[in-house]
Design a protein around this motif. Structure first.
Motif, PDB file in Angstrom:
ATOM      1  N   GLY A  15       0.788  -1.221   0.000  1.00  0.00           N
ATOM      2  CA  GLY A  15       0.000   0.000   0.000  1.00  0.00           C
ATOM      3  C   GLY A  15       0.821   1.272   0.000  1.00  0.00           C
ATOM      4  O   GLY A  15       0.359   2.324  -0.451  1.00  0.00           O
ATOM      5  N   GLU A  16       2.056   1.210   0.508  1.00  0.00           N
ATOM      6  CA  GLU A  16       2.916   2.389   0.509  1.00  0.00           C
ATOM      7  C   GLU A  16       3.279   2.820  -0.908  1.00  0.00           C
ATOM      8  O   GLU A  16       3.620   3.971  -1.146  1.00  0.00           O
ATOM      9  CB  GLU A  16       4.184   2.108   1.312  1.00  0.00           C
ATOM     10  CG  GLU A  16       3.958   1.987   2.801  1.00  0.00           C
ATOM     11  CD  GLU A  16       3.389   3.275   3.390  1.00  0.00           C
ATOM     12  OE1 GLU A  16       4.062   4.327   3.249  1.00  0.00           O
ATOM     13  OE2 GLU A  16       2.295   3.232   3.970  1.00  0.00           O
ATOM     14  N   LEU A  17       3.207   1.899  -1.849  1.00  0.00           N
ATOM     15  CA  LEU A  17       3.515   2.206  -3.240  1.00  0.00           C
ATOM     16  C   LEU A  17       2.263   2.308  -4.105  1.00  0.00           C
ATOM     17  O   LEU A  17       2.244   3.091  -5.064  1.00  0.00           O
ATOM     18  CB  LEU A  17       4.428   1.117  -3.811  1.00  0.00           C
ATOM     19  CG  LEU A  17       5.822   1.042  -3.196  1.00  0.00           C
ATOM     20  CD1 LEU A  17       6.394  -0.356  -3.359  1.00  0.00           C
ATOM     21  CD2 LEU A  17       6.748   2.076  -3.835  1.00  0.00           C
ATOM     22  N   LEU A  18       1.233   1.539  -3.778  1.00  0.00           N
ATOM     23  CA  LEU A  18       0.080   1.406  -4.675  1.00  0.00           C
ATOM     24  C   LEU A  18      -1.165   2.142  -4.215  1.00  0.00           C
ATOM     25  O   LEU A  18      -2.067   2.388  -5.015  1.00  0.00           O
ATOM     26  CB  LEU A  18      -0.264  -0.076  -4.844  1.00  0.00           C
ATOM     27  CG  LEU A  18       0.865  -0.998  -5.287  1.00  0.00           C
ATOM     28  CD1 LEU A  18       0.357  -2.430  -5.395  1.00  0.00           C
ATOM     29  CD2 LEU A  18       1.466  -0.532  -6.607  1.00  0.00           C
ATOM     30  N   VAL A  19      -1.230   2.500  -2.918  1.00  0.00           N
ATOM     31  CA  VAL A  19      -2.456   3.085  -2.378  1.00  0.00           C
ATOM     32  C   VAL A  19      -2.220   4.437  -1.720  1.00  0.00           C
ATOM     33  O   VAL A  19      -2.953   5.401  -1.976  1.00  0.00           O
ATOM     34  CB  VAL A  19      -3.109   2.117  -1.358  1.00  0.00           C
ATOM     35  CG1 VAL A  19      -4.346   2.754  -0.731  1.00  0.00           C
ATOM     36  CG2 VAL A  19      -3.459   0.790  -2.024  1.00  0.00           C
ATOM     37  N   ARG A  20      -1.224   4.534  -0.848  1.00  0.00           N
ATOM     38  CA  ARG A  20      -1.064   5.723  -0.014  1.00  0.00           C
ATOM     39  C   ARG A  20      -0.648   6.988  -0.757  1.00  0.00           C
ATOM     40  O   ARG A  20      -1.165   8.078  -0.455  1.00  0.00           O
ATOM     41  CB  ARG A  20      -0.056   5.446   1.104  1.00  0.00           C
ATOM     42  CG  ARG A  20       0.034   6.578   2.132  1.00  0.00           C
ATOM     43  CD  ARG A  20       1.190   6.379   3.078  1.00  0.00           C
ATOM     44  NE  ARG A  20       2.465   6.356   2.371  1.00  0.00           N
ATOM     45  CZ  ARG A  20       3.085   7.467   1.950  1.00  0.00           C
ATOM     46  NH1 ARG A  20       2.566   8.654   2.152  1.00  0.00           N
ATOM     47  NH2 ARG A  20       4.248   7.364   1.338  1.00  0.00           N
ATOM     48  N   ASP A  74      -7.099  -4.216   1.922  1.00  0.00           N
ATOM     49  CA  ASP A  74      -6.695  -4.902   3.142  1.00  0.00           C
ATOM     50  C   ASP A  74      -5.384  -5.654   2.936  1.00  0.00           C
ATOM     51  O   ASP A  74      -4.481  -5.610   3.774  1.00  0.00           O
ATOM     52  CB  ASP A  74      -7.801  -5.867   3.562  1.00  0.00           C
ATOM     53  CG  ASP A  74      -7.912  -6.008   5.068  1.00  0.00           C
ATOM     54  OD1 ASP A  74      -7.586  -5.044   5.787  1.00  0.00           O
ATOM     55  OD2 ASP A  74      -8.326  -7.088   5.517  1.00  0.00           O
ATOM     56  N   LEU A  75      -5.274  -6.341   1.813  1.00  0.00           N
ATOM     57  CA  LEU A  75      -4.052  -7.058   1.484  1.00  0.00           C
ATOM     58  C   LEU A  75      -2.876  -6.089   1.373  1.00  0.00           C
ATOM     59  O   LEU A  75      -1.793  -6.333   1.909  1.00  0.00           O
ATOM     60  CB  LEU A  75      -4.261  -7.817   0.171  1.00  0.00           C
ATOM     61  CG  LEU A  75      -3.123  -8.608  -0.447  1.00  0.00           C
ATOM     62  CD1 LEU A  75      -3.697  -9.792  -1.217  1.00  0.00           C
ATOM     63  CD2 LEU A  75      -2.287  -7.763  -1.393  1.00  0.00           C
ATOM     64  N   ALA A  76      -3.081  -4.979   0.665  1.00  0.00           N
ATOM     65  CA  ALA A  76      -2.001  -4.017   0.451  1.00  0.00           C
ATOM     66  C   ALA A  76      -1.531  -3.375   1.745  1.00  0.00           C
ATOM     67  O   ALA A  76      -0.379  -2.943   1.854  1.00  0.00           O
ATOM     68  CB  ALA A  76      -2.463  -2.935  -0.525  1.00  0.00           C
ATOM     69  N   ARG A  77      -2.386  -3.335   2.741  1.00  0.00           N
ATOM     70  CA  ARG A  77      -2.029  -2.723   4.020  1.00  0.00           C
ATOM     71  C   ARG A  77      -1.030  -3.563   4.805  1.00  0.00           C
ATOM     72  O   ARG A  77      -0.176  -3.026   5.519  1.00  0.00           O
ATOM     73  CB  ARG A  77      -3.306  -2.513   4.846  1.00  0.00           C
ATOM     74  CG  ARG A  77      -3.085  -1.891   6.214  1.00  0.00           C
ATOM     75  CD  ARG A  77      -4.420  -1.672   6.915  1.00  0.00           C
ATOM     76  NE  ARG A  77      -5.182  -2.902   7.036  1.00  0.00           N
ATOM     77  CZ  ARG A  77      -5.015  -3.792   8.022  1.00  0.00           C
ATOM     78  NH1 ARG A  77      -4.093  -3.573   8.963  1.00  0.00           N
ATOM     79  NH2 ARG A  77      -5.758  -4.883   8.073  1.00  0.00           N
TER      80      ARG A  77
END
Length: 251
Positions: A15-20, A74-77
């Motif tokens: 998530g640090e690369l794909l979501v945040r 949830d997975l990305a987190r």
């Protein structure tokens, strides 16, 4: 058409690369800033990543838009990895491939994505497809242009080509067979990244102590992002990036 991203470096939550980030791949699925072809990337998405001690990556792919999948967030987190490749797929004509057409494609240690389109598909690629062994054609995950381009790259890798050579030669062959195609390819084995800029945008961010990101477009406004010139091959590790011009193939 489509957006994709690869990373190699110190362990990061997906998530640090794909979501945040403010313009991460998640947001690029509905509001890309630099996409030249298409506007909404809602026809599937996927992410592949590597677990410590296992050279074969895991994948999570779906046929629908990434923003509609709460399981992905949830997975990305919680999932962390030293390397990943992820993509969102542009809205396309109706087809039966579904999830199978969503990048990343995979074989052994490799993850692959194609951002672009083959002009004149499928007829233009007939001669290249005919040169592949029948078993490789029958093993295609999907019937889309990206799946065939992946088969061509994989054939070269299995013949012993280095990653950069495999993607560069595949692009040149495809551009010769189908002039005007857009052929931004992205390949990783979890240690190196090989990518081409051919008809669409490609950028990279090298951060000392963190790693290297290669993406269709920047996920934030960090001034250290560098644009890759069109008609170029990029090869990268977590510490080094090399750019090599690619010549337009002769007729």
């Amino acid at each position: 058409m489509c957006r994709h991203i690869a990373f190699v470096g110190r362990p990061e939550a997906l998530g640090e690369l794909l979501v945040r980030p403010p313009h991460a791949l998640l947001r690029q699925s509905w509001a890309p800033r630099r996409q030249r072809h298409g506007t909404v990337n809602a026809d599937g998405f996927g992410v592949g990543w590597y677990a410590e001690g296992d050279p074969v990556p895991a994948r999570y792919r779906r046929a629908g838009p990434v923003w509609a999948d709460p399981s992905f967030a949830d997975l990305a987190r919680v999932v962390r990895s030293e390397a990943l490749l992820a993509a969102v797929r542009d809205a396309t004509e109706a087809g039966a491939d579904g999830e199978a057409a969503a990048a990343p494609f995979a074989a052994g240690p490799w993850l692959f994505s194609h951002n672009g389109a083959v002009r004149g598909w499928p007829g233009s690629m007939g001669p290249l497809a005919a040169a592949l062994p029948a078993t490789e054609l029958l093993s295609l995950e999907a019937r889309c242009d990206s799946a065939l381009v992946w088969a061509l790259v994989l054939h070269r890798l299995r013949d012993g080509d280095e990653p950069g050579q495999a993607v560069a030669d595949t692009v040149l062959d495809a551009a010769r067979a189908a002039p005007g195609s857009r052929l931004n390819l992205l390949l990783t084995d979890g240690v190196t990244i090989a990518a081409t800029a051919w008809g669409d945008t490609l950028w990279y961010l090298a951060e000392p102590g963190r790693g290297t990101v290669v993406a269709s477009e920047p996920y934030d406004d960090d001034p250290r992002w560098c644009e890759v010139p069109d008609r170029a091959l990029l090869t990268a590790t977590r510490t080094d990036v090399l750019l090599t011009p690619l010549k337009e193939p002769s007729a």
